[in-house]
Design a protein around this motif. Structure first.
Motif, PDB file in Angstrom:
ATOM      1  N   LEU A  32       0.814  -1.208   0.000  1.00  0.00           N
ATOM      2  CA  LEU A  32       0.000   0.000   0.000  1.00  0.00           C
ATOM      3  C   LEU A  32       0.853   1.267   0.000  1.00  0.00           C
ATOM      4  O   LEU A  32       0.500   2.253  -0.634  1.00  0.00           O
ATOM      5  CB  LEU A  32      -0.938   0.006   1.211  1.00  0.00           C
ATOM      6  CG  LEU A  32      -2.067  -1.020   1.181  1.00  0.00           C
ATOM      7  CD1 LEU A  32      -2.686  -1.175   2.564  1.00  0.00           C
ATOM      8  CD2 LEU A  32      -3.111  -0.655   0.159  1.00  0.00           C
ATOM      9  N   GLY A  33       1.950   1.230   0.723  1.00  0.00           N
ATOM     10  CA  GLY A  33       2.785   2.416   0.853  1.00  0.00           C
ATOM     11  C   GLY A  33       3.363   2.903  -0.461  1.00  0.00           C
ATOM     12  O   GLY A  33       3.622   4.086  -0.639  1.00  0.00           O
ATOM     13  N   VAL A  34       3.543   1.993  -1.404  1.00  0.00           N
ATOM     14  CA  VAL A  34       4.152   2.357  -2.681  1.00  0.00           C
ATOM     15  C   VAL A  34       3.214   3.156  -3.566  1.00  0.00           C
ATOM     16  O   VAL A  34       3.604   4.146  -4.167  1.00  0.00           O
ATOM     17  CB  VAL A  34       4.636   1.079  -3.415  1.00  0.00           C
ATOM     18  CG1 VAL A  34       5.150   1.408  -4.793  1.00  0.00           C
ATOM     19  CG2 VAL A  34       5.704   0.383  -2.598  1.00  0.00           C
ATOM     20  N   LYS A  35       1.943   2.750  -3.646  1.00  0.00           N
ATOM     21  CA  LYS A  35       1.067   3.419  -4.612  1.00  0.00           C
ATOM     22  C   LYS A  35      -0.353   3.695  -4.147  1.00  0.00           C
ATOM     23  O   LYS A  35      -1.187   4.107  -4.938  1.00  0.00           O
ATOM     24  CB  LYS A  35       1.051   2.651  -5.921  1.00  0.00           C
ATOM     25  CG  LYS A  35       0.628   1.212  -5.841  1.00  0.00           C
ATOM     26  CD  LYS A  35       0.752   0.544  -7.209  1.00  0.00           C
ATOM     27  CE  LYS A  35       0.158  -0.855  -7.181  1.00  0.00           C
ATOM     28  NZ  LYS A  35       0.163  -1.472  -8.497  1.00  0.00           N
ATOM     29  N   ALA A  36      -0.644   3.513  -2.861  1.00  0.00           N
ATOM     30  CA  ALA A  36      -2.010   3.737  -2.386  1.00  0.00           C
ATOM     31  C   ALA A  36      -2.420   5.202  -2.454  1.00  0.00           C
ATOM     32  O   ALA A  36      -3.574   5.513  -2.728  1.00  0.00           O
ATOM     33  CB  ALA A  36      -2.162   3.214  -0.950  1.00  0.00           C
ATOM     34  N   ARG A  37      -1.485   6.114  -2.212  1.00  0.00           N
ATOM     35  CA  ARG A  37      -1.833   7.533  -2.186  1.00  0.00           C
ATOM     36  C   ARG A  37      -2.420   7.988  -3.521  1.00  0.00           C
ATOM     37  O   ARG A  37      -3.413   8.703  -3.552  1.00  0.00           O
ATOM     38  CB  ARG A  37      -0.603   8.372  -1.832  1.00  0.00           C
ATOM     39  CG  ARG A  37      -0.949   9.822  -1.549  1.00  0.00           C
ATOM     40  CD  ARG A  37       0.249  10.655  -1.133  1.00  0.00           C
ATOM     41  NE  ARG A  37       1.023   9.986  -0.117  1.00  0.00           N
ATOM     42  CZ  ARG A  37       2.360   9.903  -0.114  1.00  0.00           C
ATOM     43  NH1 ARG A  37       3.055  10.453  -1.058  1.00  0.00           N
ATOM     44  NH2 ARG A  37       2.991   9.285   0.839  1.00  0.00           N
ATOM     45  N   ALA A  38      -1.831   7.560  -4.628  1.00  0.00           N
ATOM     46  CA  ALA A  38      -2.359   7.946  -5.936  1.00  0.00           C
ATOM     47  C   ALA A  38      -3.737   7.352  -6.178  1.00  0.00           C
ATOM     48  O   ALA A  38      -4.533   7.898  -6.938  1.00  0.00           O
ATOM     49  CB  ALA A  38      -1.397   7.514  -7.042  1.00  0.00           C
ATOM     50  N   ALA A  39      -4.037   6.241  -5.500  1.00  0.00           N
ATOM     51  CA  ALA A  39      -5.342   5.602  -5.635  1.00  0.00           C
ATOM     52  C   ALA A  39      -6.366   6.206  -4.673  1.00  0.00           C
ATOM     53  O   ALA A  39      -7.490   5.723  -4.588  1.00  0.00           O
ATOM     54  CB  ALA A  39      -5.214   4.097  -5.387  1.00  0.00           C
TER      55      ALA A  39
END
Length: 193
Positions: A88-95
């Motif tokens: 989650l830490g890698v790409k959750a923010r953009a999602a």
């Protein structure tokens, strides 16, 4: 009081098995969102939400994990959390998905290096030692905070540590805030129908 919030899905989770399942569901939701982004030519949730009809827009999701230190004492839970947070830490923010972890004692056993590396922004209140400050914030200094809500923050994109004062909220204040949110949400629901 938080149980009464209309935005809370499934209530407050109080057992580790359900918590791991919730994090795994977030990973699946993140992957689903990226597939939607790909098929709609969007790079993130903001772009996606501007390209689709209002009924298809995706909400922002927050996972708030309190009492993190106590739960991380269980090795199985610690391994599951570390694996899911790494994804989650890698790409959750953009999602449009954000993770918030709160711990009374942010030591190396509670916040392993792999986990810390995947959490971007960090807020910390006064701690007892330089070592704890370095673990939680990444630098010394939190041991010199004034206490009573004085905090230090390391935020993505900011070159230096930011200092701020968090307000104190009594239980009555929290109840009043939740009451206002619930009342406001009921008003919006009536307006939509």
């Amino acid at each position: 009081a938080i149980e009464r919030l209309p935005h809370l899905q499934g209530g407050v989770i109080v057992d580790q098995t359900t918590a791991v399942q919730a994090m795994e569901a977030l990973v699946l939701e993140m992957e689903r969102r990226y597939e939607l982004f790909r098929t709609n030519g969007a790079r993130d949730i903001r772009a996606y939400n501007t390209k689709v009809a209002p009924a298809e827009r995706l909400p922002t999701v927050f996972l708030v994990h309190d009492e993190f230190a106590e739960w991380m004492l269980t090795e199985e839970y610690k391994a599951a959390v570390t694996a899911n947070v790494s994804r989650l830490g890698v790409k959750a923010r953009a999602a449009g998905m954000h993770l918030i972890f709160a711990a009374q004692r942010p030591d190396a056993n509670v916040m392993p290096m792999q986990l810390r590396d995947n959490l971007g922004n960090r807020l910390i209140l006064k701690v007892a030692s330089v070592g704890t400050s370095e673990i939680a914030l990444g630098v010394k200094g939190a041991e010199q905070l004034l206490g009573l809500g004085h905090l230090a923050a390391r935020l993505s994109g900011e070159p230096a540590i930011i200092y701020a004062q968090a307000p104190f909220l009594s239980d009555d204040d929290i109840d009043a805030a939740v009451d206002a949110i619930v009342a406001g949400n009921q008003w919006v629901s009536r307006e939509e129908t």
